[in-house]
Design an enzyme around this catalytic site. Structure first.
Site, PDB file in Angstrom:
ATOM      1  N   THR A 156       0.844  -1.191   0.000  1.00  0.00           N
ATOM      2  CA  THR A 156       0.000   0.000   0.000  1.00  0.00           C
ATOM      3  C   THR A 156       0.877   1.238   0.000  1.00  0.00           C
ATOM      4  OG1 THR A 156      -1.824   1.112   1.146  1.00  0.00           O
ATOM      5  CG2 THR A 156      -0.152   0.080   2.510  1.00  0.00           C
ATOM      6  N   TYR A 157       0.256   2.374  -0.328  1.00  0.00           N
ATOM      7  CA  TYR A 157       0.982   3.647  -0.336  1.00  0.00           C
ATOM      8  C   TYR A 157      -0.012   4.762  -0.039  1.00  0.00           C
ATOM      9  CZ  TYR A 157      -0.912   3.992  -5.098  1.00  0.00           C
ATOM     10  OH  TYR A 157      -1.760   4.030  -6.180  1.00  0.00           O
ATOM     11  N   ARG A 220       7.147   0.203  -7.311  1.00  0.00           N
ATOM     12  CA  ARG A 220       7.058   0.225  -5.854  1.00  0.00           C
ATOM     13  C   ARG A 220       6.530  -1.088  -5.297  1.00  0.00           C
ATOM     14  NH1 ARG A 220       3.121   3.177  -5.604  1.00  0.00           N
ATOM     15  NH2 ARG A 220       4.112   5.228  -5.849  1.00  0.00           N
ATOM     16  N   ARG A 225       6.516  -6.256  -2.062  1.00  0.00           N
ATOM     17  CA  ARG A 225       6.257  -7.707  -1.983  1.00  0.00           C
ATOM     18  C   ARG A 225       7.528  -8.470  -1.636  1.00  0.00           C
ATOM     19  NH1 ARG A 225       3.720  -6.296  -6.928  1.00  0.00           N
ATOM     20  NH2 ARG A 225       1.472  -5.921  -6.659  1.00  0.00           N
ATOM     21  N   ASP A 247      -6.724  -2.503  -3.771  1.00  0.00           N
ATOM     22  CA  ASP A 247      -7.781  -1.950  -4.614  1.00  0.00           C
ATOM     23  C   ASP A 247      -8.581  -3.013  -5.329  1.00  0.00           C
ATOM     24  OD1 ASP A 247      -5.623  -2.721  -6.123  1.00  0.00           O
ATOM     25  OD2 ASP A 247      -5.802  -1.099  -7.589  1.00  0.00           O
ATOM     26  N   GLU A 346       4.591 -11.102 -13.006  1.00  0.00           N
ATOM     27  CA  GLU A 346       3.899 -12.314 -12.556  1.00  0.00           C
ATOM     28  C   GLU A 346       4.530 -13.569 -13.139  1.00  0.00           C
ATOM     29  OE1 GLU A 346       0.899  -8.912 -12.718  1.00  0.00           O
ATOM     30  OE2 GLU A 346       2.489  -9.753 -13.995  1.00  0.00           O
TER      31      GLU A 346
END
Length: 401
Positions: A156-157, A220, A225, A247, A346
């Site tokens: 998160t940010y 970021r 992660r 989100d 991914e």
């Protein structure tokens, strides 16, 4: 009356006393005295007199103590000598109580009317424990399988909808049966508002901080992660790791399905296209739980090895630190790469976990349901007050009457 005195010294044994009595302390006087009968009384008297004279000048408590000791000793000597015996009859027989005689039976009958005597019966009392449900207990099986821990990683940010997204995800995780560990990672420095929000969710969490300089990183979320992966590996947190962006929208069956994953599991994710005018389905095509193909609609991503969204897979955390069990070719740390092109994080990460589709598990069977959505609804141009507090009250458009 004669009086006893101290024994005279040898030089004065012939001296006469004023009362005319000669001392009897000499043995010769004892043996040839005409009044001598037995030596025991005289000896006892002499010993008692000697002790009493010896302690005459001392305090009274010593006299009392001496007398108590003397009588105790005499009583002890008298107690150790038996003066009789107890006759024991070896032919003693314990007889049971007599049975009820005819007279007793007649008394019992007299207490009840004649017509009720025949119907009066006493049920026998059984002291044994009977298990009437022995067959049910034998056939009952208590199969207790503990739930796997879910390790949900959320980068998160600081932005306008951060509090809204974290609250929404926290309420979803609160409904998931435990054990659930929520790892929330922020860029340096950590926000006290985020920490306060996490405490109020009621979910077990860990608030981590990525020490990378935000101006030097390309993506970021990749470094956030990786911070969570390093924490999981160092602390050997056993469970199913899942990357859940704040989100996205998640359903409860998704988290229940992840607990059935043994190694690596994947499922399709519905996404809203950047143009916001169509939906895209991205993820595996399954035959049962076997992955046989992939859904994708973007031509730029067809070069990827695995067509999976970041929120469309989960894996066992032991893969990070136990390469022998999972037959990994190398023991290098498994991390996401910041040097690859956007959209390939991914597939490059999954290639470090599994070799091909044969090592994947499709969830749910057939991959026929959508359990989470990626809608891209975040806006980067929203302005919000610091701490969500307004310095002044809003002006009333319509004043109250």
């Amino acid at each position: 009356m004669a009086s006893f005195r101290r024994t005279l010294s040898p030089a004065y044994h012939d001296r006469h006393h004023h009362n005319g009595v000669v001392s009897i302390s000499s043995p010769s006087h004892k043996l040839f005295s005409p009044k001598y009968t037995s030596p025991l009384p005289a000896l006892f008297t002499r010993v008692a007199g000697a002790f009493s004279k010896r302690y005459a000048r001392k305090s009274k408590w010593r006299k009392t103590l001496f007398r108590c000791f003397l009588f105790f000793f005499v009583g002890f000597l008298l107690g150790i000598f038996p003066f009789g015996h107890v006759a024991v009859d070896e032919d003693i027989n314990i007889k049971p109580p007599p049975r009820a005689t005819t007279t007793t039976a007649n008394i019992i009958k007299a207490q009840f009317p004649p017509q009720d005597v025949a119907a009066f019966t006493i049920d026998p009392l059984s002291l044994t424990v009977e298990n009437h449900n022995s067959e049910a207990v034998t056939n009952f099986r208590f199969d207790f399988v503990p739930r796997k821990q879910l390790i949900v990683v959320t980068p998160t940010y600081n932005r306008a909808f951060q509090a809204y997204f974290l609250n929404r995800l926290g309420q979803v995780l609160r409904l998931v049966p435990p054990p659930v560990l929520w790892i929330v990672v922020e860029m340096n420095p950590a926000s006290t508002k985020t920490a306060e929000l996490l405490r109020k969710t009621g979910v077990m969490y860990r608030h981590l901080v990525c020490t990378k300089n935000s101006t030097d990183v390309k993506d970021r979320g990749v470094h956030q992660r990786n911070t969570a992966l390093e924490h999981i590996e160092n602390h050997r947190l056993n469970g199913i790791v899942y990357f859940a962006d704040d989100d996205n929208i998640y359903s409860l069956p998704l988290f229940e399905t992840m607990r059935h994953i043994s190694g690596f599991g994947t499922w399709p994710v519905a996404m809203l296209a950047p143009s916001k005018n169509k939906a895209i389905l991205e993820g595996p095509v399954c035959n049962g739980s076997q992955v046989i193909g992939w859904h994708t609609n973007e031509r730029s991503k067809k070069l990827r090895r695995f067509h999976v969204d970041m929120s469309g897979f989960a894996f066992n955390s032991t893969i990070l630190w136990d390469p022998k069990t999972w037959r990994r070719p190398t023991s290098n740390p498994i991390r996401q790469l910041d040097t690859v092109k956007e959209g390939f994080q991914e597939t490059t990460f999954i290639e470090q976990l599994v070799e091909d589709e044969s090592h994947m598990e499709g969830s749910p069977p057939g991959c026929s349901s959508i359990m989470n959505w990626h809608l891209h609804l975040d806006s980067h141009n929203e302005v919000y007050p610091k701490g969500w507090l307004l310095p002044k009250n809003l002006d009333a458009v319509i004043p109250a009457k």
